[in-house]
Scaffold this motif. Structure first.
Motif, PDB file in Angstrom:
ATOM      1  N   LEU A  42      33.897 -13.876  16.104  1.00  0.00           N
ATOM      2  CA  LEU A  42      33.659 -15.163  16.506  1.00  0.00           C
ATOM      3  C   LEU A  42      33.374 -15.831  15.496  1.00  0.00           C
ATOM      4  CD1 LEU A  42      35.427 -17.431  17.596  1.00  0.00           C
ATOM      5  CD2 LEU A  42      33.784 -17.911  18.941  1.00  0.00           C
ATOM      6  N   HIS A  43      32.275 -15.370  14.830  1.00  0.00           N
ATOM      7  CA  HIS A  43      31.416 -15.931  13.848  1.00  0.00           C
ATOM      8  C   HIS A  43      31.882 -15.581  12.622  1.00  0.00           C
ATOM      9  CE1 HIS A  43      28.105 -17.002  11.548  1.00  0.00           C
ATOM     10  NE2 HIS A  43      27.975 -15.696  11.094  1.00  0.00           N
ATOM     11  N   SER A  44      32.596 -13.992  12.515  1.00  0.00           N
ATOM     12  CA  SER A  44      33.056 -13.768  11.326  1.00  0.00           C
ATOM     13  C   SER A  44      34.913 -14.913  10.684  1.00  0.00           C
ATOM     14  CB  SER A  44      33.969 -12.573  11.456  1.00  0.00           C
ATOM     15  OG  SER A  44      34.478 -11.836  10.276  1.00  0.00           O
ATOM     16  N   LEU A  64      37.289 -18.620   8.455  1.00  0.00           N
ATOM     17  CA  LEU A  64      38.464 -20.146   8.017  1.00  0.00           C
ATOM     18  C   LEU A  64      37.830 -21.111   7.853  1.00  0.00           C
ATOM     19  CD1 LEU A  64      40.149 -21.453  10.018  1.00  0.00           C
ATOM     20  CD2 LEU A  64      38.552 -22.707  11.541  1.00  0.00           C
ATOM     21  N   ASN A  65      36.240 -20.844   7.528  1.00  0.00           N
ATOM     22  CA  ASN A  65      35.755 -21.827   6.676  1.00  0.00           C
ATOM     23  C   ASN A  65      36.353 -22.018   4.991  1.00  0.00           C
ATOM     24  OD1 ASN A  65      33.758 -23.736   5.298  1.00  0.00           O
ATOM     25  ND2 ASN A  65      31.979 -22.311   5.389  1.00  0.00           N
ATOM     26  N   GLN A  66      36.387 -20.543   3.974  1.00  0.00           N
ATOM     27  CA  GLN A  66      36.609 -19.633   3.168  1.00  0.00           C
ATOM     28  C   GLN A  66      38.447 -21.068   2.764  1.00  0.00           C
ATOM     29  OE1 GLN A  66      36.444 -15.698   3.460  1.00  0.00           O
ATOM     30  NE2 GLN A  66      34.976 -15.190   1.921  1.00  0.00           N
ATOM     31  N   ILE A  67      39.050 -20.392   4.067  1.00  0.00           N
ATOM     32  CA  ILE A  67      40.217 -21.012   3.697  1.00  0.00           C
ATOM     33  C   ILE A  67      39.954 -23.057   3.366  1.00  0.00           C
ATOM     34  CG2 ILE A  67      42.167 -21.915   5.009  1.00  0.00           C
ATOM     35  CD1 ILE A  67      41.784 -18.962   5.939  1.00  0.00           C
ATOM     36  N   MET A  68      39.469 -23.486   4.688  1.00  0.00           N
ATOM     37  CA  MET A  68      39.443 -24.612   4.710  1.00  0.00           C
ATOM     38  C   MET A  68      37.985 -25.808   3.673  1.00  0.00           C
ATOM     39  SD  MET A  68      41.394 -25.733   7.189  1.00  0.00           S
ATOM     40  CE  MET A  68      42.198 -25.328   8.507  1.00  0.00           C
TER      41      MET A  68
END
Length: 117
Positions: A94-96, A101-105
């Motif tokens: 989940l952390h990964s 997701l943070n890289q995308i958003m």
């Protein structure tokens, strides 16, 4: 409060994390602690909590013990050794996922508006 769709994919991980940290807990205690830890932003309904607990028990990740409290029985959920290993693995996954997701958003400080788009 977050959407049911977001919670649906994380409820088992939340349960495993709490039981891994706290040991034995009963259902209402789990839902109450989630609500307290998130300042009411995550609320796990009985209709979501108990099917997840029963599923984890059925696959051997959790065990239960029953205690008599007054005239009522209280079922406590306990994480097994396999459950602890699964917990660590799922939390890491989940952390990964959040990092990806943070890289995308390209998340910035949380705001409810669309200024980050």
């Amino acid at each position: 409060m977050y959407s049911k769709e977001l919670l649906k994919g994380t409820i088992e991980i939340i349960i495993l994390k709490l039981l891994h940290e706290n040991g034995s807990m009963y259902g209402y205690e789990i839902s109450r602690q989630v609500k307290e830890l998130t300042d009411g932003k995550i609320i796990i309904s009985e209709g979501a909590l108990y099917p997840a607990l029963h599923k984890l028990e059925a696959i051997g990740i959790l065990t239960t013990t029953t205690t008599l409290i007054g005239k009522r029985q209280r079922k406590y959920y306990n994480i097994t050794d396999d459950g602890k290993k699964t917990s660590v693995s799922k939390i890491y996954e989940l952390h990964s996922f959040f990092q990806s997701l943070n890289q995308i958003m390209h998340f910035k400080p949380a705001t409810p508006d669309a200024s980050f788009l």
